[in-house]
Design an enzyme around this catalytic site. Structure first.
Site, PDB file in Angstrom:
ATOM      1  N   GLY A  85       0.980  -1.100  -0.155  1.00 56.88           N
ATOM      2  CA  GLY A  85       0.126   0.006   0.408  1.00 56.88           C
ATOM      3  C   GLY A  85       0.653   1.608   0.033  1.00 56.88           C
ATOM      4  N   LYS A 125       1.720   3.517  -2.265  1.00 60.07           N
ATOM      5  CA  LYS A 125       0.990   4.514  -2.809  1.00 60.07           C
ATOM      6  C   LYS A 125       0.189   5.376  -1.872  1.00 60.07           C
ATOM      7  CE  LYS A 125       1.286   4.382  -6.748  1.00 60.07           C
ATOM      8  NZ  LYS A 125       2.564   5.364  -8.025  1.00 60.07           N
ATOM      9  N   GLY A 126      -0.217   4.724  -0.792  1.00 58.84           N
ATOM     10  CA  GLY A 126      -1.471   5.246   0.082  1.00 58.84           C
ATOM     11  C   GLY A 126      -1.401   6.417   0.983  1.00 58.84           C
ATOM     12  N   THR A 178      -4.202  -1.494   8.386  1.00 60.16           N
ATOM     13  CA  THR A 178      -4.906  -1.230   7.954  1.00 60.16           C
ATOM     14  C   THR A 178      -6.280  -2.010   8.887  1.00 60.16           C
ATOM     15  OG1 THR A 178      -3.831  -2.347   6.375  1.00 60.16           O
ATOM     16  CG2 THR A 178      -5.804  -2.548   5.648  1.00 60.16           C
ATOM     17  N   THR A 179      -7.463  -1.638   8.850  1.00 56.43           N
ATOM     18  CA  THR A 179      -8.499  -2.010   9.313  1.00 56.43           C
ATOM     19  C   THR A 179      -9.714  -3.117   8.894  1.00 56.43           C
ATOM     20  OG1 THR A 179      -9.293   0.187   9.018  1.00 56.43           O
ATOM     21  CG2 THR A 179      -8.245  -0.013  11.391  1.00 56.43           C
ATOM     22  N   HIS A 192     -13.221  11.040  10.636  1.00 57.57           N
ATOM     23  CA  HIS A 192     -12.266  10.459   9.985  1.00 57.57           C
ATOM     24  C   HIS A 192     -13.045  11.284   8.894  1.00 57.57           C
ATOM     25  CE1 HIS A 192     -11.225   7.452  12.818  1.00 57.57           C
ATOM     26  NE2 HIS A 192      -9.827   6.739  11.917  1.00 57.57           N
ATOM     27  N   HIS A 193     -11.107  11.361   7.982  1.00 55.29           N
ATOM     28  CA  HIS A 193     -11.503  11.594   6.534  1.00 55.29           C
ATOM     29  C   HIS A 193     -13.108  10.965   5.853  1.00 55.29           C
ATOM     30  CE1 HIS A 193      -9.231   8.192   5.111  1.00 55.29           C
ATOM     31  NE2 HIS A 193      -9.459   8.271   5.687  1.00 55.29           N
ATOM     32  N   LYS A 249     -12.064   7.103   4.243  1.00 56.99           N
ATOM     33  CA  LYS A 249     -12.630   6.360   4.814  1.00 56.99           C
ATOM     34  C   LYS A 249     -13.177   5.113   4.433  1.00 56.99           C
ATOM     35  CE  LYS A 249     -12.292   4.341   9.571  1.00 56.99           C
ATOM     36  NZ  LYS A 249     -10.129   3.555   9.146  1.00 56.99           N
ATOM     37  N   THR A 281     -10.324   1.834  15.911  1.00 58.46           N
ATOM     38  CA  THR A 281     -10.468   2.422  17.091  1.00 58.46           C
ATOM     39  C   THR A 281     -11.491   1.673  17.523  1.00 58.46           C
ATOM     40  OG1 THR A 281      -7.779   4.007  15.705  1.00 58.46           O
ATOM     41  CG2 THR A 281      -9.233   4.097  18.076  1.00 58.46           C
TER      42      THR A 281
HETATM   43  P1  NAP Z   1      -4.820   4.728   0.862  1.00 54.89           P
HETATM   44  O1  NAP Z   1      -4.474   6.218   0.904  1.00 54.89           O
HETATM   45  O2  NAP Z   1      -6.321   4.702   0.459  1.00 54.89           O
HETATM   46  O3  NAP Z   1      -4.146   3.969   0.838  1.00 54.89           O
HETATM   47  C1  NAP Z   1      -4.012   2.596   0.980  1.00 54.89           C
HETATM   48  C2  NAP Z   1      -3.414   2.156  -0.007  1.00 54.89           C
HETATM   49  O4  NAP Z   1      -3.330   1.100  -0.878  1.00 54.89           O
HETATM   50  C3  NAP Z   1      -3.447   2.241  -1.803  1.00 54.89           C
HETATM   51  O5  NAP Z   1      -3.107   3.189  -2.646  1.00 54.89           O
HETATM   52  C4  NAP Z   1      -4.493   1.003  -2.434  1.00 54.89           C
HETATM   53  O6  NAP Z   1      -3.992   0.960  -4.268  1.00 54.89           O
HETATM   54  C5  NAP Z   1      -3.509  -0.149  -1.664  1.00 54.89           C
HETATM   55  N1  NAP Z   1      -4.049  -1.108  -2.155  1.00 54.89           N
HETATM   56  C6  NAP Z   1      -5.392  -1.565  -2.078  1.00 54.89           C
HETATM   57  N2  NAP Z   1      -4.994  -3.000  -2.317  1.00 54.89           N
HETATM   58  C7  NAP Z   1      -4.239  -3.202  -2.314  1.00 54.89           C
HETATM   59  C8  NAP Z   1      -3.358  -4.549  -2.348  1.00 54.89           C
HETATM   60  N3  NAP Z   1      -3.932  -5.925  -2.418  1.00 54.89           N
HETATM   61  N4  NAP Z   1      -1.881  -4.429  -1.865  1.00 54.89           N
HETATM   62  C9  NAP Z   1      -1.170  -3.135  -1.965  1.00 54.89           C
HETATM   63  N5  NAP Z   1      -1.829  -2.461  -2.032  1.00 54.89           N
HETATM   64  C10 NAP Z   1      -3.081  -2.697  -1.630  1.00 54.89           C
HETATM   65  O7  NAP Z   1      -5.684   4.999   2.443  1.00 54.89           O
HETATM   66  P2  NAP Z   1      -4.845   4.689   3.799  1.00 54.89           P
HETATM   67  O8  NAP Z   1      -5.680   6.589   4.375  1.00 54.89           O
HETATM   68  O9  NAP Z   1      -3.660   4.887   3.796  1.00 54.89           O
HETATM   69  O10 NAP Z   1      -5.077   3.947   4.659  1.00 54.89           O
HETATM   70  C11 NAP Z   1      -4.956   2.765   4.641  1.00 54.89           C
HETATM   71  C12 NAP Z   1      -5.552   1.832   5.749  1.00 54.89           C
HETATM   72  O11 NAP Z   1      -4.484   2.079   6.879  1.00 54.89           O
HETATM   73  C13 NAP Z   1      -7.350   1.582   6.389  1.00 54.89           C
HETATM   74  O12 NAP Z   1      -7.495   0.354   6.306  1.00 54.89           O
HETATM   75  C14 NAP Z   1      -6.701   2.494   7.402  1.00 54.89           C
HETATM   76  O13 NAP Z   1      -8.297   2.622   7.731  1.00 54.89           O
HETATM   77  C15 NAP Z   1      -5.711   2.118   7.936  1.00 54.89           C
HETATM   78  N6  NAP Z   1      -5.318   3.350   8.816  1.00 54.89           N
HETATM   79  C16 NAP Z   1      -4.336   2.836  10.026  1.00 54.89           C
HETATM   80  C17 NAP Z   1      -4.240   3.721  10.973  1.00 54.89           C
HETATM   81  C18 NAP Z   1      -2.770   3.053  12.273  1.00 54.89           C
HETATM   82  O14 NAP Z   1      -2.893   4.060  13.063  1.00 54.89           O
HETATM   83  N7  NAP Z   1      -3.307   1.650  12.448  1.00 54.89           N
HETATM   84  C19 NAP Z   1      -4.060   5.214  10.858  1.00 54.89           C
HETATM   85  C20 NAP Z   1      -4.811   5.840   9.803  1.00 54.89           C
HETATM   86  C21 NAP Z   1      -4.984   4.865   8.837  1.00 54.89           C
HETATM   87  P3  NAP Z   1      -5.282   1.879  -4.620  1.00 54.89           P
HETATM   88  O15 NAP Z   1      -6.243   2.889  -4.202  1.00 54.89           O
HETATM   89  O16 NAP Z   1      -4.756   2.170  -6.232  1.00 54.89           O
HETATM   90  O17 NAP Z   1      -6.536   0.472  -4.588  1.00 54.89           O
END
Ligand code: NAP
Length: 254
Positions: free
Chosen positions: A8, A10-11, A89-90, A144-145, A148, A155
């Site tokens: 992930g 690029k996220g 990831t949640t 959240h944003h 999500k 959490t």
């Molecule tokens: P995001 O910007 O949408 O990033 C997710 C990234 O993962 C996207 O670039 C997506 O690509 C990519 N992806 C999707 N499926 C994948 C796979 N099978 N293998 C590898 N990469 C893949 O989301 P985010 O805000 O970074 O959040 C990501 C996750 O972390 C969410 O579940 C969020 O709830 C969680 N989070 C956790 C915390 C914590 O402290 N634990 C804090 C913030 C967020 P595409 O967009 O091209 O599909």
């Protein structure tokens, strides 16, 4: 040197984690994963679009900030390949978490599933559980944003689980209350409610509001920037490589 894979990358979270790893002399990037990546290499690090192509790669830790749809399979895959997972990831079910803990024990690998990596959020959860012993009437509001994908947040679920362990069982609200619009009272968890707010401009925020006769208590945490999660991710990467079992919640590594 701990070799780290970021799934992930690029996220929003993954790219912040990538910068954190690059800026720590004790960590190095082994591979980057994203199903839609166009690049083959970023900053000299190989990029993969299909996780199966990483099998056998020399690495220590799999950092996962992907999507709820893929995270369970990704975490299994990491354990099966001998990489300790650090998962932000949640969206796991409790059964999935138990299965992954069992698999980690079989594989003698450390790991972490952390619904929140911010130290303030860990404290909020602990304070809320402490308060719930004395204030059994409460509601959780997580904010959240608007990108999500899952609701309620991991959490909020973890907070609710911790509260449920210590709170005297009861159902809140009027026995004859009626929702005039479906969902108005939020999600029900063990007799109390969880509400999810999604708005642009927000990052990750949560309040737990307690009410009692003539008094109230509100505990709130705000992550204004994703950098707030990175000291927790960094600590987790360095701890899981020393452990032989996956844990659920950063507090177990502190
Ligand atoms: P995001 O910007 O949408 O990033 C997710 C990234 O993962 C996207 O670039 C997506 O690509 C990519 N992806 C999707 N499926 C994948 C796979 N099978 N293998 C590898 N990469 C893949 O989301 P985010 O805000 O970074 O959040 C990501 C996750 O972390 C969410 O579940 C969020 O709830 C969680 N989070 C956790 C915390 C914590 O402290 N634990 C804090 C913030 C967020 P595409 O967009 O091209 O599909």
């Amino acid at each position: 040197m701990i070799k780290v894979i970021i799934a992930g990358f690029k996220g929003k979270m993954g790219s912040t984690a990538m910068d954190m790893v690059k800026n720590d002399a004790d960590l190095t990037l082994a591979a980057l994963v994203d199903p839609f990546a166009q690049e083959k290499v970023v900053d000299g690090v190989p990029v993969f679009t299909v996780k199966e192509d990483l099998a056998g790669l020399d690495a220590d830790v799999w950092v996962d900030f992907t999507t709820p749809q893929f995270v369970y399979e990704n975490t299994r895959f990491a354990l099966e390949n001998g990489w300790a997972p650090v998962v932000g990831t949640t969206g796991f079910t409790p059964e999935e978490i138990d299965e992954l803990i069992d698999l980690s024990i079989q594989k003698k690998l450390g790991g972490l599933i952390a619904p929140n990596f911010a130290i303030g959020a860990i404290l909020l959860m602990q304070f809320a559980a402490q308060a719930a012993r004395y204030f059994p009437n409460l509601e959780i509001i997580e904010l959240h944003h608007d990108k999500k994908k899952d609701a309620p947040s991991g959490t909020a679920i973890k907070t609710a689980e911790l509260i449920s362990k210590v709170r005297a069982a009861q159902t809140q609200g009027a026995a004859d209350e009626e929702e005039l619009l479906a969902g108005a009272r939020g999600a029900e968890f063990d007799g109390f409610r969880i509400h999810s707010v999604r708005l642009p401009g927000l990052v990750a925020h949560q309040e737990v509001i307690f009410g009692a006769q003539g008094e109230g208590l509100t505990i709130r945490h705000d992550s204004y920037d994703r950098v707030s999660f990175m000291s927790g991710v960094n600590l987790a990467i360095k701890e899981v490589v020393k452990r032989e079992q996956l844990v659920y919640g950063l507090e177990h590594l502190l």
